[in-house]
Design a protein around this motif. Structure first.
Motif, PDB file in Angstrom:
ATOM      1  N   THR A   1     123.658  21.638  -3.102  1.00 10.34           N
ATOM      2  CA  THR A   1     122.299  21.263  -2.719  1.00 10.34           C
ATOM      3  C   THR A   1     121.400  21.154  -3.939  1.00 10.34           C
ATOM      4  O   THR A   1     120.275  20.687  -3.828  1.00 10.34           O
ATOM      5  CB  THR A   1     121.709  22.305  -1.750  1.00 10.34           C
TER       6      THR A   1
ATOM      7  N   LYS B   1     124.122  15.847  16.086  1.00 10.08           N
ATOM      8  CA  LYS B   1     123.572  17.181  15.851  1.00 10.08           C
ATOM      9  C   LYS B   1     124.458  17.978  14.901  1.00 10.08           C
ATOM     10  O   LYS B   1     123.969  18.688  14.013  1.00 10.08           O
ATOM     11  CB  LYS B   1     123.423  17.916  17.178  1.00 10.08           C
TER      12      LYS B   1
ATOM     13  N   SER C   1     124.221  16.556  11.328  1.00  8.90           N
ATOM     14  CA  SER C   1     122.944  16.956  10.742  1.00  8.90           C
ATOM     15  C   SER C   1     123.003  18.389  10.219  1.00  8.90           C
ATOM     16  O   SER C   1     122.556  18.672   9.096  1.00  8.90           O
ATOM     17  CB  SER C   1     121.843  16.810  11.791  1.00  8.90           C
ATOM     18  N   ALA C   2     123.557  19.288  11.025  1.00  5.33           N
ATOM     19  CA  ALA C   2     123.641  20.686  10.615  1.00  5.33           C
ATOM     20  C   ALA C   2     124.540  20.852   9.407  1.00  5.33           C
ATOM     21  O   ALA C   2     124.225  21.589   8.461  1.00  5.33           O
ATOM     22  CB  ALA C   2     124.135  21.538  11.787  1.00  5.33           C
TER      23      ALA C   2
ATOM     24  N   MET D   1     120.500  18.067   6.807  1.00  3.09           N
ATOM     25  CA  MET D   1     119.492  17.007   6.855  1.00  3.09           C
ATOM     26  C   MET D   1     118.980  16.879   8.287  1.00  3.09           C
ATOM     27  O   MET D   1     119.640  17.310   9.236  1.00  3.09           O
ATOM     28  CB  MET D   1     120.102  15.684   6.389  1.00  3.09           C
ATOM     29  N   SER D   2     117.816  16.258   8.450  1.00  2.00           N
ATOM     30  CA  SER D   2     117.254  16.078   9.785  1.00  2.00           C
ATOM     31  C   SER D   2     118.070  15.033  10.549  1.00  2.00           C
ATOM     32  O   SER D   2     118.616  14.097   9.949  1.00  2.00           O
ATOM     33  CB  SER D   2     115.801  15.638   9.705  1.00  2.00           C
ATOM     34  N   PRO D   3     118.135  15.145  11.881  1.00  2.00           N
ATOM     35  CA  PRO D   3     118.862  14.139  12.670  1.00  2.00           C
ATOM     36  C   PRO D   3     118.349  12.726  12.450  1.00  2.00           C
ATOM     37  O   PRO D   3     119.137  11.773  12.417  1.00  2.00           O
ATOM     38  CB  PRO D   3     118.641  14.613  14.105  1.00  2.00           C
ATOM     39  N   SER D   4     117.041  12.562  12.304  1.00  2.00           N
ATOM     40  CA  SER D   4     116.497  11.211  12.118  1.00  2.00           C
ATOM     41  C   SER D   4     116.957  10.605  10.795  1.00  2.00           C
ATOM     42  O   SER D   4     117.296   9.410  10.724  1.00  2.00           O
ATOM     43  CB  SER D   4     114.973  11.242  12.186  1.00  2.00           C
ATOM     44  N   ALA D   5     116.976  11.422   9.740  1.00  6.33           N
ATOM     45  CA  ALA D   5     117.445  10.922   8.443  1.00  6.33           C
ATOM     46  C   ALA D   5     118.921  10.556   8.508  1.00  6.33           C
ATOM     47  O   ALA D   5     119.342   9.519   7.995  1.00  6.33           O
ATOM     48  CB  ALA D   5     117.189  11.969   7.364  1.00  6.33           C
ATOM     49  N   VAL D   6     119.721  11.433   9.141  1.00  7.16           N
ATOM     50  CA  VAL D   6     121.151  11.161   9.276  1.00  7.16           C
ATOM     51  C   VAL D   6     121.372   9.879  10.075  1.00  7.16           C
ATOM     52  O   VAL D   6     122.224   9.046   9.734  1.00  7.16           O
ATOM     53  CB  VAL D   6     121.865  12.352   9.952  1.00  7.16           C
ATOM     54  N   HIS D   7     120.589   9.689  11.136  1.00  4.79           N
ATOM     55  CA  HIS D   7     120.754   8.504  11.980  1.00  4.79           C
ATOM     56  C   HIS D   7     120.520   7.219  11.183  1.00  4.79           C
ATOM     57  O   HIS D   7     121.221   6.211  11.377  1.00  4.79           O
ATOM     58  CB  HIS D   7     119.790   8.571  13.168  1.00  4.79           C
TER      59      HIS D   7
END
Length: 274
Positions: free
Chosen positions: A11, A43, A46-47, A51-57
């Protein structure tokens, strides 16, 4: 085997030339999908990637368009055909020994300890590569065949290879002065100790005062391809389960197993050694 999951993905930004952060983040997403098993929900990705789910999407949308990721009807994701093609090309081009040698040298520099890489032969373990402890040159390991019973890498192979392969080596090392049942009890004892911690811990007979810790490196066939070992005067090795040396050794073993195509449970999940 003591382990962690996607937290192994760095990270912090490494030193060196500036890179493109979005590519590095995308790689974290692909690694999260690689862990599987099978297709993975947004989900979970993302975990694992942190990262946030929206960013991953957003990343997944581009990966799907390029064929690097495929989505199923349930909205779950798996690696796609474009990555499969890249992987086949990489398998032909990557020099496995150079990959392992480079990581072994990095482990030595990270820990300040000696590092050795061992393979298995019909006669027992063989040191394929070693980098001596940079602070202590009184003793040095040499490449070539070594004892299975008195080396940490040998204990890794004794634990994870079929008994039909390891028993003859033990009997030979003991000069044939051991009954089969006694030999099996000795191998059972070695295996129990290795499975308890996920690594072998041995005092080296060939180097008085030196100790060694070793972990397996798994390959794409889910077989033990190599043993990765750190070694130094025993008072310089931090053997505590949460110490830097043990953590660095396990992380290097997991990383190399992943790069050699081992199943995800060998490098991503906290599962016991088989």
């Amino acid at each position: 085997m003591p382990d962690s999951s996607a937290a192994d993905v760095p990270t912090t930004r490494p030193s060196g030339p500036r890179g493109i952060q979005s590519i590095e983040l995308g790689y974290r997403i692909l690694t999260a999908i690689q862990q599987g098993p099978d297709a993975v929900a947004l989900k979970t990705i993302s975990a694992r990637a942190g990262m946030s789910p929206s960013a991953v999407h957003n990343y997944l949308a581009s990966f799907i368009r390029t064929g690097m990721v495929a989505a199923d009807a349930r909205g779950q994701y798996r690696l796609g055909p474009s990555l499969a093609a890249l992987g086949l090309a990489a398998a032909r081009q990557v020099d496995r020994f150079e990959l392992i040698r480079t990581r072994a040298v990095a482990l030595s520099e990270q820990t300040g300890l000696g590092v050795a890489v061992l393979i298995w032969s019909a006669q027992g373990p063989v040191i394929l590569f070693n980098k001596p402890d940079p602070r202590n040159h009184m003793f040095e390991l040499r490449n070539g065949p070594v004892s299975m019973l008195s080396t940490a890498g040998g204990h890794v192979f004794a634990t994870l290879l079929p008994r039909e392969a390891t028993r003859p080596v033990v009997l030979k090392e003991r000069g044939g002065r051991m009954a089969r049942a006694e030999c099996d009890r000795l191998l059972d004892s070695i295996a129990a100790a290795v499975r308890r911690t996920g690594h072998a811990d041995v005092m080296l007979d060939a180097l008085p005062g030196y100790g060694a810790l070793s972990v397996p490196i798994w390959d794409e066939r889910d077989g033990v391809a190599y043993a990765l070992t750190i070694t130094a005067p025993v008072e310089l090795i931090d053997k505590s389960p949460t110490g830097n040396h043990v953590a660095a050794l396990h992380a290097a073993g997991r990383e190399l197993s992943r790069l050699l195509g081992a199943p995800a449970q060998r490098w991503a999940a906290a599962v016991p050694m088989p």
